[in-house]
Design an enzyme around this catalytic site. Structure first.
Site, mmCIF file in Angstrom:
data_model
loop_
_atom_site.group_PDB
_atom_site.id
_atom_site.type_symbol
_atom_site.label_atom_id
_atom_site.label_comp_id
_atom_site.label_asym_id
_atom_site.label_seq_id
_atom_site.Cartn_x
_atom_site.Cartn_y
_atom_site.Cartn_z
ATOM 1 C CE LYS A 14 -1.125 29.156 33.664
ATOM 2 N NZ LYS A 14 -2.247 29.998 33.913
ATOM 3 N NE ARG A 89 -3.444 27.317 39.747
ATOM 4 C CZ ARG A 89 -3.732 26.903 38.579
ATOM 5 N NH1 ARG A 89 -2.506 26.084 38.095
ATOM 6 N NH2 ARG A 89 -4.588 27.070 37.971
ATOM 7 N NE ARG A 128 -9.448 27.347 28.668
ATOM 8 C CZ ARG A 128 -8.316 27.604 29.534
ATOM 9 N NH1 ARG A 128 -7.418 28.019 29.011
ATOM 10 N NH2 ARG A 128 -8.757 27.378 30.776
ATOM 11 N NE ARG A 134 -10.137 23.548 32.096
ATOM 12 C CZ ARG A 134 -8.957 24.355 32.181
ATOM 13 N NH1 ARG A 134 -8.001 24.362 31.482
ATOM 14 N NH2 ARG A 134 -8.991 24.946 33.511
ATOM 15 N NE ARG A 146 -10.259 28.094 36.657
ATOM 16 C CZ ARG A 146 -10.524 27.905 35.421
ATOM 17 N NH1 ARG A 146 -11.659 28.198 34.845
ATOM 18 N NH2 ARG A 146 -9.606 27.802 34.694
HETATM 19 P P1 AMP Z 1 -5.616 25.125 35.114
HETATM 20 O O1 AMP Z 1 -5.743 24.217 34.043
HETATM 21 O O2 AMP Z 1 -4.123 25.170 35.399
HETATM 22 O O3 AMP Z 1 -6.066 25.995 35.033
HETATM 23 O O4 AMP Z 1 -5.877 24.186 36.367
HETATM 24 C C1 AMP Z 1 -7.062 23.809 36.678
HETATM 25 C C2 AMP Z 1 -7.653 23.489 38.040
HETATM 26 O O5 AMP Z 1 -6.584 22.356 38.259
HETATM 27 C C3 AMP Z 1 -7.332 24.650 39.004
HETATM 28 O O6 AMP Z 1 -8.254 25.466 38.961
HETATM 29 C C4 AMP Z 1 -6.803 24.031 40.223
HETATM 30 O O7 AMP Z 1 -8.292 23.361 40.662
HETATM 31 C C5 AMP Z 1 -6.312 22.628 39.778
HETATM 32 N N1 AMP Z 1 -4.531 22.910 39.729
HETATM 33 C C6 AMP Z 1 -3.729 23.028 38.620
HETATM 34 N N2 AMP Z 1 -2.512 23.212 39.044
HETATM 35 C C7 AMP Z 1 -2.658 23.357 40.283
HETATM 36 C C8 AMP Z 1 -1.686 23.551 41.429
HETATM 37 N N3 AMP Z 1 -0.406 23.745 41.028
HETATM 38 N N4 AMP Z 1 -2.006 23.699 42.540
HETATM 39 C C9 AMP Z 1 -3.171 23.379 42.839
HETATM 40 N N5 AMP Z 1 -4.448 23.051 42.109
HETATM 41 C C10 AMP Z 1 -3.875 23.091 40.788
#
Ligand code: AMP
Length: 201
Positions: A14, A89, A128, A134, A146
């Site tokens: 994404k 989400r 990654r 990360r 996740r």
């Molecule tokens: P991402 O970079 O989108 O994979 O997000 C990394 C982490 O941030 C996720 O595993 C969640 O812990 C938190 N996170 C990101 N976006 C959201 C969301 N819309 N709602 C809740 N937690 C989020």
């Protein structure tokens, strides 16, 4: 104005694709994951609160995430449209986004899902994790958590927009360029629909 949700499991590409779309369509990219990481890095109160969830691969609570997202949207009153990445989400987040778009006098035009198998995701995320810094990409248990959270809590968001006839799926496997071309086809179609609607007046 076109607003798109770029959807898909963690590691589906994404962020990479959002960057390409920003350059092509001049849309504003909002990634809630990036916003959280910024707050983690700067050790803000929001960052401290989010860290416990992020490190476990869990979702940050809806109220915290929704407030952060609202603030970010309100910071860009001049935007030509948004690409939402990693948000919504949950169904509660999808409902909050619907209300926010209404208040802003606009709407979500489409949710586009990047379709990638579980095996491909785990492989990509571990790869990654070697360079992204990360912590949530480096541990196979967190990665697995996740993906489970995505399947349990996030995938219903696809159906939510499908009921509104707004969900699309594209194959998320292939080269970055191949995937970008599939996304362009969908988005060009959205712009064409919008032009037709405006012409019909
Ligand atoms: P991402 O970079 O989108 O994979 O997000 C990394 C982490 O941030 C996720 O595993 C969640 O812990 C938190 N996170 C990101 N976006 C959201 C969301 N819309 N709602 C809740 N937690 C989020």
């Amino acid at each position: 104005m076109i607003n798109i949700i770029l959807f898909g499991p963690p590691g589906s590409g994404k962020g990479t694709q959002a960057q390409i779309l920003v350059d092509k369509y001049g849309l504003e990219h909002i990634s809630t994951g990036d916003l959280f990481r910024y707050n983690l890095k700067h050790n803000t109160d929001l960052g401290k609160e989010a860290r416990t969830y992020i490190d476990k691969g869990e979702l940050v609570p809806d109220n915290v995430t929704i407030n952060m997202l609202k603030q970010r949207v309100e910071e860009s009153p001049e935007a030509e449209g948004f690409i939402f990445d990693g948000f919504p989400r949950t169904i509660a987040q999808a409902e909050a986004l619907m209300k926010l778009m209404e208040v802003e006098n606009t709407q979500i035009n489409a949710l586009i899902k990047l379709e990638v198998s579980r095996e491909a995701i785990v492989e990509r995320l571990l790869e990654r994790g070697k360079t992204s810094g990360r912590s949530d990409d480096q541990n196979e248990t967190t990665i697995s958590k996740r993906i489970d959270v995505y399947l349990d809590e996030t995938s219903p968001v696809f159906d939510y927009y499908q009921n509104l006839d707004k969900s699309y799926g594209v194959n998320g496997l292939g080269t970055i360029e191949e995937i970008a071309n599939r996304l362009h086809a969908v988005i060009d179609h959205l712009y064409a629909i919008q032009r037709e609607t405006i012409e019909k007046g």
